[in-house]
Design an enzyme around this catalytic site. Structure first.
Site, PDB file in Angstrom:
ATOM      1  N   TYR A  61       6.619   0.810  21.819  1.00 56.54           N
ATOM      2  CA  TYR A  61       6.370  -0.235  20.833  1.00 56.54           C
ATOM      3  C   TYR A  61       5.229  -1.141  21.308  1.00 56.54           C
ATOM      4  O   TYR A  61       5.394  -1.978  22.185  1.00 56.54           O
ATOM      5  CB  TYR A  61       7.626  -1.067  20.581  1.00 56.54           C
ATOM      6  CG  TYR A  61       8.826  -0.268  20.133  1.00 56.54           C
ATOM      7  CD1 TYR A  61       8.685   0.969  19.505  1.00 56.54           C
ATOM      8  CD2 TYR A  61      10.115  -0.742  20.337  1.00 56.54           C
ATOM      9  CE1 TYR A  61       9.786   1.709  19.102  1.00 56.54           C
ATOM     10  CE2 TYR A  61      11.228  -0.012  19.928  1.00 56.54           C
ATOM     11  CZ  TYR A  61      11.049   1.213  19.317  1.00 56.54           C
ATOM     12  OH  TYR A  61      12.146   1.936  18.921  1.00 56.54           O
ATOM     13  N   HIS A 144      13.392   9.111  24.146  1.00 52.98           N
ATOM     14  CA  HIS A 144      12.698   8.703  22.923  1.00 52.98           C
ATOM     15  C   HIS A 144      11.874   9.823  22.287  1.00 52.98           C
ATOM     16  O   HIS A 144      11.103  10.511  22.963  1.00 52.98           O
ATOM     17  CB  HIS A 144      11.762   7.536  23.258  1.00 52.98           C
ATOM     18  CG  HIS A 144      11.388   6.702  22.069  1.00 52.98           C
ATOM     19  ND1 HIS A 144      10.383   5.778  22.089  1.00 52.98           N
ATOM     20  CD2 HIS A 144      11.911   6.638  20.815  1.00 52.98           C
ATOM     21  CE1 HIS A 144      10.292   5.176  20.918  1.00 52.98           C
ATOM     22  NE2 HIS A 144      11.204   5.693  20.119  1.00 52.98           N
TER      23      HIS A 144
END
Length: 345
Positions: A61, A144
Protein backbone atom coordinates in the site's frame (compact mmCIF):
# COMPACT_ATOMS: atom_id res chain seq x y z
CA UNK A 1 -0.93 -31.27 5.52
CA UNK A 2 -3.97 -32.70 3.74
CA UNK A 3 -7.68 -32.28 4.21
CA UNK A 4 -7.62 -35.41 6.39
CA UNK A 5 -5.44 -33.64 8.97
CA UNK A 6 -6.91 -32.53 12.25
CA UNK A 7 -8.67 -29.15 12.06
CA UNK A 8 -6.60 -26.25 13.25
CA UNK A 9 -7.66 -24.52 16.46
CA UNK A 10 -5.52 -21.45 15.91
CA UNK A 11 -8.37 -19.57 14.24
CA UNK A 12 -9.92 -19.26 17.67
CA UNK A 13 -7.42 -16.53 18.53
CA UNK A 14 -8.79 -14.28 15.80
CA UNK A 15 -12.36 -15.20 16.70
CA UNK A 16 -11.77 -14.38 20.35
CA UNK A 17 -9.69 -11.22 20.00
CA UNK A 18 -10.14 -9.33 16.73
CA UNK A 19 -12.68 -6.47 16.96
CA UNK A 20 -15.62 -6.45 14.58
CA UNK A 21 -14.35 -3.38 12.74
CA UNK A 22 -10.86 -2.33 11.77
CA UNK A 23 -9.24 0.16 9.43
CA UNK A 24 -7.88 -0.97 6.07
CA UNK A 25 -4.75 0.73 4.79
CA UNK A 26 -5.25 1.08 1.02
CA UNK A 27 -6.58 4.65 1.02
CA UNK A 28 -3.94 5.87 3.49
CA UNK A 29 -1.38 4.42 1.08
CA UNK A 30 -2.68 6.86 -1.60
CA UNK A 31 -3.87 4.18 -4.01
CA UNK A 32 -6.84 6.09 -5.34
CA UNK A 33 -5.86 9.71 -4.78
CA UNK A 34 -3.40 11.91 -2.95
CA UNK A 35 -3.79 12.10 0.83
CA UNK A 36 -1.39 14.33 2.72
CA UNK A 37 0.57 13.17 5.76
CA UNK A 38 -1.51 15.54 7.88
CA UNK A 39 -4.81 14.17 6.54
CA UNK A 40 -3.65 10.57 7.07
CA UNK A 41 -2.68 11.41 10.65
CA UNK A 42 -6.09 12.96 11.29
CA UNK A 43 -7.84 9.87 9.91
CA UNK A 44 -5.82 7.56 12.14
CA UNK A 45 -6.52 9.78 15.14
CA UNK A 46 -10.23 9.73 14.33
CA UNK A 47 -10.16 5.95 14.08
CA UNK A 48 -8.53 5.64 17.48
CA UNK A 49 -10.99 8.08 19.06
CA UNK A 50 -13.89 6.12 17.51
CA UNK A 51 -12.65 2.97 19.22
CA UNK A 52 -10.97 1.24 16.30
CA UNK A 53 -8.31 -1.11 17.63
CA UNK A 54 -7.56 -3.28 14.62
CA UNK A 55 -5.37 -1.96 11.82
CA UNK A 56 -4.56 -3.74 8.56
CA UNK A 57 -1.74 -2.63 6.32
CA UNK A 58 0.78 -3.93 3.78
CA UNK A 59 4.14 -3.05 2.28
CA UNK A 60 2.29 -2.85 -1.03
CA UNK A 61 0.00 0.00 0.00
CA UNK A 62 1.79 3.05 -1.30
CA UNK A 63 4.98 0.95 -1.53
CA UNK A 64 5.80 1.55 2.11
CA UNK A 65 3.87 4.78 2.60
CA UNK A 66 0.91 3.26 4.48
CA UNK A 67 3.13 1.34 6.89
CA UNK A 68 5.17 4.45 7.66
CA UNK A 69 2.01 6.45 8.31
CA UNK A 70 0.46 3.76 10.49
CA UNK A 71 3.70 3.47 12.40
CA UNK A 72 4.00 7.21 12.93
CA UNK A 73 0.67 7.09 14.73
CA UNK A 74 0.71 3.65 16.38
CA UNK A 75 4.21 3.79 17.84
CA UNK A 76 2.83 6.37 20.28
CA UNK A 77 0.11 3.95 21.45
CA UNK A 78 0.56 1.11 23.91
CA UNK A 79 1.28 -2.02 21.89
CA UNK A 80 -1.09 -4.19 23.94
CA UNK A 81 -4.04 -1.89 23.22
CA UNK A 82 -4.42 -2.63 19.51
CA UNK A 83 -4.09 -5.41 16.92
CA UNK A 84 -2.27 -5.10 13.63
CA UNK A 85 -1.88 -7.24 10.53
CA UNK A 86 0.48 -6.75 7.64
CA UNK A 87 1.48 -8.82 4.65
CA UNK A 88 4.37 -10.72 3.12
CA UNK A 89 5.37 -11.74 -0.39
CA UNK A 90 6.38 -8.32 -1.69
CA UNK A 91 9.76 -6.94 -0.65
CA UNK A 92 10.54 -3.29 -1.31
CA UNK A 93 13.84 -2.07 -2.70
CA UNK A 94 14.66 1.60 -3.19
CA UNK A 95 16.04 2.54 -6.60
CA UNK A 96 16.65 5.72 -8.55
CA UNK A 97 15.00 4.03 -11.52
CA UNK A 98 11.97 2.61 -9.73
CA UNK A 99 8.45 1.89 -10.95
CA UNK A 100 6.79 3.54 -7.96
CA UNK A 101 5.06 6.14 -10.10
CA UNK A 102 3.63 3.39 -12.31
CA UNK A 103 2.16 1.39 -9.44
CA UNK A 104 1.21 4.22 -7.07
CA UNK A 105 1.39 7.60 -8.82
CA UNK A 106 0.05 9.45 -5.74
CA UNK A 107 2.44 7.86 -3.24
CA UNK A 108 5.77 9.29 -4.48
CA UNK A 109 7.60 6.15 -3.38
CA UNK A 110 11.23 5.40 -4.33
CA UNK A 111 10.62 1.65 -4.19
CA UNK A 112 10.42 -1.25 -6.57
CA UNK A 113 8.64 -4.50 -5.69
CA UNK A 114 10.35 -7.89 -5.54
CA UNK A 115 8.03 -10.88 -5.17
CA UNK A 116 9.43 -13.36 -2.68
CA UNK A 117 7.33 -16.15 -1.16
CA UNK A 118 10.29 -18.05 0.32
CA UNK A 119 10.91 -18.63 4.02
CA UNK A 120 13.77 -16.12 4.02
CA UNK A 121 11.58 -13.65 2.17
CA UNK A 122 8.90 -13.94 4.87
CA UNK A 123 11.40 -13.20 7.64
CA UNK A 124 12.87 -10.28 5.71
CA UNK A 125 9.43 -8.85 4.92
CA UNK A 126 8.29 -8.98 8.55
CA UNK A 127 11.52 -7.34 9.74
CA UNK A 128 11.17 -4.59 7.13
CA UNK A 129 7.53 -3.99 8.07
CA UNK A 130 8.38 -3.71 11.76
CA UNK A 131 11.05 -1.14 10.95
CA UNK A 132 8.66 0.95 8.83
CA UNK A 133 5.95 0.65 11.48
CA UNK A 134 8.28 1.38 14.37
CA UNK A 135 6.79 -1.41 16.49
CA UNK A 136 8.11 -4.72 17.80
CA UNK A 137 5.53 -7.27 16.64
CA UNK A 138 2.70 -8.14 14.26
CA UNK A 139 -0.39 -10.04 15.34
CA UNK A 140 -1.39 -11.48 11.98
CA UNK A 141 0.54 -11.96 8.74
CA UNK A 142 -1.23 -12.43 5.40
CA UNK A 143 0.54 -13.84 2.34
CA UNK A 144 -0.39 -11.14 -0.14
CA UNK A 145 -1.80 -11.39 -3.67
CA UNK A 146 -0.64 -14.96 -4.33
CA UNK A 147 -3.54 -15.19 -6.70
CA UNK A 148 -4.52 -15.65 -10.36
CA UNK A 149 -5.66 -12.03 -10.62
CA UNK A 150 -2.17 -10.69 -9.81
CA UNK A 151 -0.72 -9.87 -13.23
CA UNK A 152 2.54 -8.58 -11.73
CA UNK A 153 3.75 -11.98 -10.53
CA UNK A 154 7.02 -13.00 -12.23
CA UNK A 155 5.65 -16.45 -13.16
CA UNK A 156 2.28 -18.21 -13.11
CA UNK A 157 0.57 -17.92 -9.75
CA UNK A 158 0.62 -21.67 -9.22
CA UNK A 159 4.40 -21.72 -9.63
CA UNK A 160 4.65 -18.97 -7.03
CA UNK A 161 2.20 -20.89 -4.83
CA UNK A 162 4.51 -23.93 -4.96
CA UNK A 163 7.33 -21.72 -3.68
CA UNK A 164 5.12 -20.50 -0.83
CA UNK A 165 4.00 -24.03 -0.02
CA UNK A 166 7.59 -25.01 0.67
CA UNK A 167 8.75 -21.66 2.03
CA UNK A 168 6.32 -19.03 3.30
CA UNK A 169 3.63 -21.34 4.67
CA UNK A 170 5.75 -23.54 6.95
CA UNK A 171 7.81 -20.55 8.04
CA UNK A 172 4.69 -18.66 9.11
CA UNK A 173 3.43 -21.71 10.99
CA UNK A 174 6.78 -21.86 12.74
CA UNK A 175 6.58 -18.16 13.65
CA UNK A 176 3.08 -18.73 15.01
CA UNK A 177 4.14 -21.78 16.99
CA UNK A 178 7.05 -19.78 18.43
CA UNK A 179 4.60 -17.09 19.57
CA UNK A 180 6.14 -14.42 17.32
CA UNK A 181 2.82 -13.95 15.50
CA UNK A 182 -0.70 -14.93 16.56
CA UNK A 183 -1.89 -16.21 13.20
CA UNK A 184 -1.40 -16.27 9.44
CA UNK A 185 -3.23 -16.88 6.22
CA UNK A 186 -3.64 -15.46 2.74
CA UNK A 187 -4.86 -12.01 1.73
CA UNK A 188 -6.24 -12.46 -1.79
CA UNK A 189 -9.03 -11.36 -4.12
CA UNK A 190 -9.79 -14.85 -5.50
CA UNK A 191 -10.99 -18.07 -3.82
CA UNK A 192 -8.68 -20.56 -5.56
CA UNK A 193 -5.54 -19.93 -3.46
CA UNK A 194 -7.54 -19.92 -0.25
CA UNK A 195 -9.05 -23.32 -0.96
CA UNK A 196 -5.72 -24.68 -2.17
CA UNK A 197 -3.83 -23.47 0.90
CA UNK A 198 -6.27 -25.20 3.24
CA UNK A 199 -5.35 -28.50 1.57
CA UNK A 200 -1.58 -28.10 1.88
CA UNK A 201 -0.94 -26.00 4.99
CA UNK A 202 -2.45 -24.95 8.33
CA UNK A 203 -3.58 -21.33 7.97
CA UNK A 204 -5.92 -19.98 10.63
CA UNK A 205 -7.24 -16.62 9.37
CA UNK A 206 -7.76 -15.32 5.84
CA UNK A 207 -8.28 -11.84 4.50
CA UNK A 208 -11.18 -12.54 2.14
CA UNK A 209 -10.93 -9.52 -0.17
CA UNK A 210 -13.39 -8.59 -2.94
CA UNK A 211 -15.29 -11.86 -2.53
CA UNK A 212 -18.24 -11.15 -0.23
CA UNK A 213 -20.30 -8.08 -0.96
CA UNK A 214 -23.86 -7.22 -1.88
CA UNK A 215 -22.72 -7.31 -5.52
CA UNK A 216 -20.91 -10.65 -5.51
CA UNK A 217 -21.04 -13.25 -2.73
CA UNK A 218 -22.53 -16.53 -3.92
CA UNK A 219 -19.28 -18.43 -4.52
CA UNK A 220 -17.82 -17.50 -1.15
CA UNK A 221 -21.06 -18.40 0.60
CA UNK A 222 -21.38 -21.83 -0.98
CA UNK A 223 -17.76 -22.89 -1.48
CA UNK A 224 -15.33 -20.96 0.71
CA UNK A 225 -17.39 -20.65 3.90
CA UNK A 226 -18.11 -24.38 4.34
CA UNK A 227 -14.45 -25.29 3.99
CA UNK A 228 -13.12 -22.65 6.38
CA UNK A 229 -15.92 -23.46 8.82
CA UNK A 230 -14.90 -27.12 8.78
CA UNK A 231 -11.31 -26.16 9.67
CA UNK A 232 -12.26 -23.52 12.27
CA UNK A 233 -10.60 -20.78 10.21
CA UNK A 234 -11.58 -17.15 10.72
CA UNK A 235 -12.22 -14.59 7.98
CA UNK A 236 -11.34 -10.91 7.94
CA UNK A 237 -13.66 -9.38 5.35
CA UNK A 238 -12.09 -6.87 2.97
CA UNK A 239 -13.31 -4.65 0.14
CA UNK A 240 -16.93 -5.24 1.06
CA UNK A 241 -17.84 -1.94 -0.60
CA UNK A 242 -15.99 -3.15 -3.71
CA UNK A 243 -13.43 -0.36 -3.22
CA UNK A 244 -16.14 2.25 -2.74
CA UNK A 245 -18.42 1.14 -5.58
CA UNK A 246 -21.32 0.45 -3.24
CA UNK A 247 -20.91 3.85 -1.61
CA UNK A 248 -21.07 5.63 -4.96
CA UNK A 249 -17.56 5.66 -6.47
CA UNK A 250 -16.92 5.28 -10.19
CA UNK A 251 -14.56 2.31 -9.76
CA UNK A 252 -15.21 -1.37 -9.04
CA UNK A 253 -12.63 -3.05 -6.81
CA UNK A 254 -9.06 -1.89 -7.37
CA UNK A 255 -8.68 -1.46 -11.12
CA UNK A 256 -9.64 2.13 -11.84
CA UNK A 257 -9.01 1.75 -15.57
CA UNK A 258 -11.14 -1.35 -16.09
CA UNK A 259 -14.71 -0.62 -17.25
CA UNK A 260 -17.41 -1.55 -14.75
CA UNK A 261 -19.65 -4.38 -15.93
CA UNK A 262 -23.14 -3.15 -16.88
CA UNK A 263 -24.74 -5.83 -14.69
CA UNK A 264 -22.88 -4.46 -11.64
CA UNK A 265 -24.12 -0.95 -12.35
CA UNK A 266 -27.66 -2.26 -12.83
CA UNK A 267 -27.50 -4.23 -9.60
CA UNK A 268 -26.21 -1.22 -7.68
CA UNK A 269 -29.11 0.84 -9.00
CA UNK A 270 -31.58 -1.77 -7.77
CA UNK A 271 -29.86 -1.98 -4.37
CA UNK A 272 -29.95 1.79 -4.05
CA UNK A 273 -33.64 1.91 -4.94
CA UNK A 274 -34.55 -0.56 -2.18
CA UNK A 275 -32.25 1.23 0.24
CA UNK A 276 -34.10 4.49 -0.42
CA UNK A 277 -37.42 2.72 0.04
CA UNK A 278 -36.41 1.57 3.54
CA UNK A 279 -34.36 4.69 4.36
CA UNK A 280 -31.18 2.61 4.63
CA UNK A 281 -27.66 3.78 3.85
CA UNK A 282 -26.27 1.29 1.32
CA UNK A 283 -22.75 1.62 2.74
CA UNK A 284 -24.07 0.71 6.18
CA UNK A 285 -25.96 -2.28 4.79
CA UNK A 286 -22.88 -3.44 2.88
CA UNK A 287 -20.64 -3.42 5.95
CA UNK A 288 -23.21 -5.20 8.11
CA UNK A 289 -23.88 -7.79 5.39
CA UNK A 290 -20.18 -8.71 5.29
CA UNK A 291 -20.09 -9.23 9.05
CA UNK A 292 -23.24 -11.40 9.29
CA UNK A 293 -21.69 -14.83 8.46
CA UNK A 294 -20.48 -16.92 11.39
CA UNK A 295 -17.03 -17.26 9.80
CA UNK A 296 -16.53 -13.47 9.69
CA UNK A 297 -14.65 -11.85 12.56
CA UNK A 298 -13.91 -8.35 11.26
CA UNK A 299 -14.63 -5.92 8.46
CA UNK A 300 -11.82 -3.53 7.56
CA UNK A 301 -13.13 -0.71 5.37
CA UNK A 302 -10.55 1.82 4.29
CA UNK A 303 -10.93 5.53 4.87
CA UNK A 304 -9.05 8.63 3.74
CA UNK A 305 -10.87 11.18 5.92
CA UNK A 306 -11.93 11.32 9.58
CA UNK A 307 -15.56 11.57 8.49
CA UNK A 308 -15.37 8.33 6.51
CA UNK A 309 -13.84 6.35 9.34
CA UNK A 310 -16.34 7.57 11.95
CA UNK A 311 -19.24 6.87 9.58
CA UNK A 312 -17.96 3.34 9.00
CA UNK A 313 -17.72 2.70 12.74
CA UNK A 314 -21.22 4.09 13.29
CA UNK A 315 -22.58 1.83 10.55
CA UNK A 316 -22.29 -1.24 12.74
CA UNK A 317 -24.60 0.24 15.37
CA UNK A 318 -27.49 1.04 12.99
CA UNK A 319 -30.61 -1.11 13.13
CA UNK A 320 -31.63 -2.08 9.58
CA UNK A 321 -35.25 -3.15 9.07
CA UNK A 322 -35.79 -6.85 8.40
CA UNK A 323 -37.95 -5.83 5.48
CA UNK A 324 -34.92 -4.44 3.67
CA UNK A 325 -33.14 -7.77 3.67
CA UNK A 326 -36.34 -9.61 2.79
CA UNK A 327 -36.85 -7.32 -0.19
CA UNK A 328 -33.32 -8.03 -1.41
CA UNK A 329 -34.00 -11.75 -1.28
CA UNK A 330 -37.41 -11.45 -2.91
CA UNK A 331 -35.84 -9.56 -5.83
CA UNK A 332 -32.97 -12.08 -5.92
CA UNK A 333 -30.37 -9.41 -5.28
CA UNK A 334 -28.78 -11.50 -2.54
CA UNK A 335 -28.63 -15.27 -2.24
CA UNK A 336 -31.51 -16.91 -0.41
CA UNK A 337 -29.04 -18.57 1.99
CA UNK A 338 -27.09 -15.41 2.79
CA UNK A 339 -27.26 -14.55 6.52
CA UNK A 340 -29.10 -11.31 7.26
CA UNK A 341 -28.44 -11.19 11.00
CA UNK A 342 -25.18 -11.42 12.91
CA UNK A 343 -24.10 -15.01 13.48
CA UNK A 344 -21.36 -14.96 16.10
CA UNK A 345 -18.17 -16.90 15.28
Amino acid sequence: MTTESAPTTQGNWAKQHLPEIGLGGVAIGNEFEYVSDEAAEQTLEAAWKAGVRYYDVSPWYGLGLAERRYGYFLHNQKRDEYFISSKVGKLLRASKHNKGAEYYPHAHSPNDVIFDYTADGVRRSIEDSLQRLGIDSLDIVFVHDLSPDNKLLPTDWQEQFAIAEKGAFPELSKLRDEGIIKGWGLGVNCPEPILKSIDVADPDVFLLASQYSLIDHEYALKNVFPKVRERNIALVMGSNLNAGFLSGSDRYNYDQKKPIKPEYLEKRDKLQAIARQFDVDLRTASLQFALFPDVAVSVIPGARTPEQVTENVASLTVQIPDGFWQALKEQQLIDAEAPTTRMKP
